[in-house]
Write an enzyme that holds these catalytic residues in place. Sequence first.
Site, PDB file in Angstrom:
ATOM      1  N   TRP A  32       9.592  -6.460 -12.728  1.00  0.00           N
ATOM      2  CA  TRP A  32       9.875  -5.064 -13.089  1.00  0.00           C
ATOM      3  C   TRP A  32      11.335  -4.697 -12.936  1.00  0.00           C
ATOM      4  O   TRP A  32      11.869  -3.906 -13.730  1.00  0.00           O
ATOM      5  CB  TRP A  32       8.963  -4.126 -12.303  1.00  0.00           C
ATOM      6  N   ASP A  43      12.939   2.536  -7.575  1.00  0.00           N
ATOM      7  CA  ASP A  43      11.597   2.547  -8.153  1.00  0.00           C
ATOM      8  C   ASP A  43      10.621   2.177  -7.040  1.00  0.00           C
ATOM      9  O   ASP A  43      10.592   1.044  -6.577  1.00  0.00           O
ATOM     10  CB  ASP A  43      11.533   1.542  -9.305  1.00  0.00           C
ATOM     11  N   LYS A  80      -0.859   3.659  -8.884  1.00  0.00           N
ATOM     12  CA  LYS A  80      -1.038   2.628  -7.860  1.00  0.00           C
ATOM     13  C   LYS A  80      -1.704   3.239  -6.621  1.00  0.00           C
ATOM     14  O   LYS A  80      -2.772   2.805  -6.207  1.00  0.00           O
ATOM     15  CB  LYS A  80       0.312   2.029  -7.461  1.00  0.00           C
TER      16      LYS A  80
END
Length: 371
Positions: A109, A179, A203
């Site tokens: 990511w 992030d 999540k």
Amino acid sequence: MLDAVRLRNARNFSGGPGALPETILQQLHESMLCVPEVGMSVLGISHRSEWFAAVVAEAQRNVRTLLGLPDGYHVLFLQGGATQQFFTFPMAFSRPDGPSPEYLHTGYWSGKALAAAASRHRIEVAWSGKDAGFKVLPRARDLTLSPEAPYFHYISNETVDGVQFQETMGRDDVPRLCDMSSDFLSRPCEAQRYDLIYAHAQKNLGPAGVTIVVIREALMDKVPPGHLPEFMDYRTHAAAHSIYNTPPVFAIYAVMLATRWLRDDVGGLDKMDAINRRKAELLYAAVDGSDGFYRGRADAAYRSIMNVVFNMATPELEKQFLQASAQAGFSGLNGHRSVGGMRASLYNGVTIEAVEALVQFMHDFRKRHCV
């Protein structure tokens, strides 16, 4: 039938969208038919209603309380996922003719984030774990970072590669952007040391559809007027209290319930962290104590509390494991498509009992297949 559904929900180890606590699922189920104080389904309540304004306000307060946020920050509920943020903040805070922002490349990511930024302007990769197979992370003391960078960016937890930072990275005199999509509100955080934190909710905090952005007002005000499209300007959403256009009402309502659950039922982030660490300890003990039958991918010093990634001796054995686990009521244990193998995500909604059941399954599967 209901017991079977409960079992499948409880044993959801998916990398995202992830498991939600049963108490929240029950509240969401009831609200889809009728929110008592409104008398209609949450799916049909206007985003301009007083009820929804109160939902947004409580969700913001809950995030502030859980993080211990000081004054001078905005909590926003935006759309577009973390991916939109990958493009938004480079446009907002860096200039083609100015110093380059600095990024850490620690896995799948973060690679997406730096590629998005590089499509706009020059960037500097301050550290990369690519040559090490993204199995390790840098230490803060080992990084050489520029005081001239317009910002420094990293990802706190790599869901695909199973590595997680246990310290705050970056310089305190350079805007720190992070992030935290896969570990936001799973543990305490030095929030006051960050200028921008972003995390999509699916999540630890709800269904897909909403991204939480915590941004320091002083950073937000650095964006020149008219520099961004109005919809992408953080100030637009701050001024509108996250209701600039039609927001994802259901997803934000779920975040409100999840942050209320963290605040009241769990008792805060210290207690949530202790639960999450216990889950990880149980599962890593099963991997480490299997005499190589299960093989952890990440270096033990850097492995994630949220995402336990492991392999087995052969792809065929991994396939058998995934088939047998599905038959036993477990879901979401397949690794990311880019790396394969197995991954068990231990987000806030996953219970210790679910992890204990997975550990027992892994023990039994190993006994059946060891010769």
